[in-house]
Write an enzyme that holds these catalytic residues in place. Structure first.
Site, PDB file in Angstrom:
ATOM      1  NE  ARG A  15      18.300   7.442  -3.514  1.00  0.00           N
ATOM      2  CZ  ARG A  15      17.768   7.323  -4.718  1.00  0.00           C
ATOM      3  NH1 ARG A  15      17.671   6.131  -5.288  1.00  0.00           N
ATOM      4  NH2 ARG A  15      17.359   8.375  -5.401  1.00  0.00           N
ATOM      5  CG  ASP A  16      19.948   7.287  -7.926  1.00  0.00           C
ATOM      6  OD1 ASP A  16      20.099   6.118  -8.314  1.00  0.00           O
ATOM      7  OD2 ASP A  16      19.174   8.081  -8.496  1.00  0.00           O
ATOM      8  CG  HIS A 207      16.422  11.903 -10.189  1.00  0.00           C
ATOM      9  ND1 HIS A 207      16.944  11.862  -8.907  1.00  0.00           N
ATOM     10  CD2 HIS A 207      16.724  10.699 -10.738  1.00  0.00           C
ATOM     11  CE1 HIS A 207      17.529  10.690  -8.700  1.00  0.00           C
ATOM     12  NE2 HIS A 207      17.411   9.962  -9.799  1.00  0.00           N
ATOM     13  CB  CYS A 240      16.866   2.184 -10.510  1.00  0.00           C
ATOM     14  SG  CYS A 240      15.590   1.214  -9.702  1.00  0.00           S
ATOM     15  CG  ASN A 249      21.729   9.854 -10.444  1.00  0.00           C
ATOM     16  OD1 ASN A 249      22.018   8.781  -9.945  1.00  0.00           O
ATOM     17  ND2 ASN A 249      20.535  10.384 -10.341  1.00  0.00           N
TER      18      ASN A 249
HETATM   19  P1  HMG Z   1       7.996  -6.309   0.472  1.00  0.00           P
HETATM   20  O1  HMG Z   1       8.768  -7.571   0.513  1.00  0.00           O
HETATM   21  O2  HMG Z   1       6.768  -6.240  -0.384  1.00  0.00           O
HETATM   22  O3  HMG Z   1       7.658  -5.825   1.958  1.00  0.00           O
HETATM   23  O4  HMG Z   1       8.990  -5.141   0.044  1.00  0.00           O
HETATM   24  P2  HMG Z   1       6.547  -6.266   2.960  1.00  0.00           P
HETATM   25  O5  HMG Z   1       5.870  -5.019   3.426  1.00  0.00           O
HETATM   26  O6  HMG Z   1       5.703  -7.390   2.409  1.00  0.00           O
HETATM   27  O7  HMG Z   1       7.432  -6.868   4.164  1.00  0.00           O
HETATM   28  C1  HMG Z   1       8.229  -8.033   4.007  1.00  0.00           C
HETATM   29  C2  HMG Z   1       9.303  -8.051   5.088  1.00  0.00           C
HETATM   30  O8  HMG Z   1      10.170  -6.944   4.890  1.00  0.00           O
HETATM   31  C3  HMG Z   1       8.757  -7.918   6.504  1.00  0.00           C
HETATM   32  O9  HMG Z   1       9.618  -8.651   7.362  1.00  0.00           O
HETATM   33  C4  HMG Z   1       8.935  -6.442   6.806  1.00  0.00           C
HETATM   34  O10 HMG Z   1       9.071  -6.162   8.175  1.00  0.00           O
HETATM   35  C5  HMG Z   1      10.235  -6.157   6.072  1.00  0.00           C
HETATM   36  P3  HMG Z   1       9.191 -10.095   7.933  1.00  0.00           P
HETATM   37  O11 HMG Z   1       7.889  -9.841   8.652  1.00  0.00           O
HETATM   38  O12 HMG Z   1       9.016 -10.965   6.713  1.00  0.00           O
HETATM   39  O13 HMG Z   1      10.373 -10.473   8.771  1.00  0.00           O
HETATM   40  N1  HMG Z   1      10.342  -4.737   5.670  1.00  0.00           N
HETATM   41  C6  HMG Z   1      11.392  -3.942   5.945  1.00  0.00           C
HETATM   42  N2  HMG Z   1      12.557  -4.154   6.600  1.00  0.00           N
HETATM   43  C7  HMG Z   1      13.407  -3.097   6.701  1.00  0.00           C
HETATM   44  N3  HMG Z   1      13.137  -1.865   6.195  1.00  0.00           N
HETATM   45  C8  HMG Z   1      11.995  -1.634   5.543  1.00  0.00           C
HETATM   46  C9  HMG Z   1      11.077  -2.693   5.408  1.00  0.00           C
HETATM   47  N4  HMG Z   1       9.864  -2.778   4.818  1.00  0.00           N
HETATM   48  C10 HMG Z   1       9.434  -4.023   4.972  1.00  0.00           C
HETATM   49  N5  HMG Z   1      11.756  -0.406   5.070  1.00  0.00           N
HETATM   50  C11 HMG Z   1       9.701  -2.857  -0.040  1.00  0.00           C
HETATM   51  C12 HMG Z   1       8.527  -3.805  -0.102  1.00  0.00           C
HETATM   52  C13 HMG Z   1       9.239  -1.489  -0.513  1.00  0.00           C
HETATM   53  C14 HMG Z   1      10.197  -2.768   1.400  1.00  0.00           C
HETATM   54  C15 HMG Z   1      10.833  -3.416  -0.964  1.00  0.00           C
HETATM   55  O14 HMG Z   1      10.290  -3.625  -2.217  1.00  0.00           O
HETATM   56  C16 HMG Z   1      12.006  -2.496  -1.072  1.00  0.00           C
HETATM   57  O15 HMG Z   1      12.754  -2.301  -0.126  1.00  0.00           O
HETATM   58  N6  HMG Z   1      12.224  -1.894  -2.293  1.00  0.00           N
HETATM   59  C17 HMG Z   1      13.271  -0.937  -2.473  1.00  0.00           C
HETATM   60  C18 HMG Z   1      13.751  -0.916  -3.872  1.00  0.00           C
HETATM   61  C19 HMG Z   1      14.734   0.218  -4.071  1.00  0.00           C
HETATM   62  O16 HMG Z   1      15.299   0.758  -3.131  1.00  0.00           O
HETATM   63  N7  HMG Z   1      14.955   0.592  -5.340  1.00  0.00           N
HETATM   64  C20 HMG Z   1      15.846   1.639  -5.707  1.00  0.00           C
HETATM   65  C21 HMG Z   1      15.368   3.015  -5.313  1.00  0.00           C
HETATM   66  S1  HMG Z   1      14.210   3.776  -6.436  1.00  0.00           S
HETATM   67  C22 HMG Z   1      15.198   4.594  -7.570  1.00  0.00           C
HETATM   68  O17 HMG Z   1      16.369   4.398  -7.588  1.00  0.00           O
HETATM   69  C23 HMG Z   1      14.615   5.628  -8.466  1.00  0.00           C
HETATM   70  C24 HMG Z   1      14.932   7.072  -8.011  1.00  0.00           C
HETATM   71  O18 HMG Z   1      16.338   7.293  -7.948  1.00  0.00           O
HETATM   72  C25 HMG Z   1      14.318   8.072  -9.005  1.00  0.00           C
HETATM   73  C26 HMG Z   1      14.670   7.795 -10.468  1.00  0.00           C
HETATM   74  O19 HMG Z   1      15.845   7.582 -10.805  1.00  0.00           O
HETATM   75  O20 HMG Z   1      13.736   7.851 -11.263  1.00  0.00           O
HETATM   76  C27 HMG Z   1      14.331   7.366  -6.629  1.00  0.00           C
HETATM   77 MG    MG Z   2      17.670   7.750  -9.752  1.00  0.00          MG
END
Ligand code: HMG
Ligand code: MG
Length: 305
Positions: A15-16, A207, A240, A249
């Site tokens: 994933r990450d 993490h 990220c 990582n």
């Molecule tokens: P948004 O655009 O604000 O979503 O995104 P929304 O709720 O306004 O919906 C917009 C559209 O997206 C809608 O479709 C929803 O149905 C659809 P429409 O009606 O326009 O056709 N939608 C989805 N479709 C599929 N799957 C879903 C989903 N949700 C809404 N789950 C959202 C908000 C959170 C979804 C978006 O910002 C997003 O996907 N962000 C993910 C970012 C990400 O993955 N970043 C990396 C991970 S975090 C990280 O790496 C840190 C970590 O490792 C820890 C560390 O290192 O510290 C964890």
């Molecule tokens: Mg991470």
């Protein structure tokens, strides 16, 4: 040193690791990689994420991956879940644990999930409630616990506020992410000193990203403070896309070396992880840089990439 006898390693590479790759890895290769990891003795693998595929196209095949992997009874298969829509997608194909996530810093939260911190709480609360109804456990990530790519230093109090909210929602573990790998042991100590006044060390996983080469030192500090769960990524993949400068990582194989030489058990086989690191390196078509991979390249000479 006061050290634990056993540590749990939570593998987040699929994933990450893959979310930050420029190229797309094909689904069969991901599945093969995860199947290899499942045979290494790891107890926990975060296999993909059910975020919006437009935001993270690298993991748009989450359903296919979850449907195709060979599951082992003694491995927990988890996935990153941003909202109930993501949870419903994951429940269709089956996961053991849902990982919700948000940041201690307002601007990283906004950039990463398009909401303020206060707007995020009810979204995650609903995910935790629905996940529990489906008999899943839930882990909560807090990102940018030491530094934020937009705001700079983050205080332990900012982290505590988010931890409190996640615990109130009912998560069973909180993973503290140094998302951009800026932390050093004195900062880890400051952070944990505050959090451990309120919660037992068993609540937390650490993490660490190894952007500046401080992850292993931070792990040692965390071990000394009673933490026994660590996230890591085979081959040191990771980052990220919404945190510029967030490199990999800490590599699972480098953590394994550290722990085993300190007499701490993990149950994970070093050779299997190094092989899995070379497997994914070949599929990515670029060199991965973990210390154990370098040693294997130099001493065994049978790896080309
Ligand atoms: P948004 O655009 O604000 O979503 O995104 P929304 O709720 O306004 O919906 C917009 C559209 O997206 C809608 O479709 C929803 O149905 C659809 P429409 O009606 O326009 O056709 N939608 C989805 N479709 C599929 N799957 C879903 C989903 N949700 C809404 N789950 C959202 C908000 C959170 C979804 C978006 O910002 C997003 O996907 N962000 C993910 C970012 C990400 O993955 N970043 C990396 C991970 S975090 C990280 O790496 C840190 C970590 O490792 C820890 C560390 O290192 O510290 C964890
Ligand atoms: Mg991470």
């Amino acid at each position: 040193m006061n050290l634990p006898q056993k540590v749990v390693i939570k593998e987040v590479g699929p994933r990450d690791g893959l979310q930050n790759e420029k190229g797309l890895i094909n689904t069969n290769e991901k599945v093969q990689w995860i199947d290899n990891l499942s045979q290494s003795g790891l107890q926990y693998i975060e296999v993909s994420s059910f975020v919006h595929p437009k935001w993270i196209p690298q993991l748009a095949d989450a359903e296919k991956v979850l449907k195709s992997i060979k599951r082992h009874n003694d491995v927990t298969y988890a996935a990153l879940i941003p909202n109930v829509k993501g949870l419903m997608r994951a429940l269709e194909v089956g996961i053991d644990e849902a990982s919700v996530f948000m940041s201690a810093s307002e601007s990283h939260n906004k950039n990463n999930i398009n909401k303020t911190i206060d707007e995020t709480f009810p979204v995650l609360k609903e995910v935790v409630e629905e996940a529990k109804k489906a008999n899943l456990t839930v882990r909560g990530y807090v990102s940018t616990v030491i530094g934020c790519p937009y705001e700079g230093s983050i205080s332990p109090e900012q982290v505590l506020r988010v931890v409190d909210a996640l615990v109130d929602m009912g998560v069973s573990e909180v993973s503290l992410g140094d998302t951009i790998g800026v932390g050093v042991p004195t900062q880890v100590e400051q952070l944990l000193t505050l959090l451990l006044k309120h919660y037992p060390p068993s609540l937390f996983a650490m993490h660490f990203h190894d952007t500046r080469g401080t992850a292993l030192a931070n792990i040692v500090k965390s071990l000394e403070m009673g933490i026994t769960t660590f996230d890591s990524s085979t081959g040191g993949l990771g980052g990220c896309p919404y945190a510029k400068g967030a490199s990999g990582n800490v590599a699972t194989e480098d953590v394994l070396y550290l722990l085993s030489e300190m007499g701490i058990e993990t149950g994970v086989d070093m050779n299997s992880i190094v092989e899995a690191a070379f497997f994914i390196e070949q599929k990515l078509g670029r060199n991965l840089m973990s210390k154990q991979m370098e040693i294997a390249r130099n001493t065994r000479g049978d790896y080309t990439s």
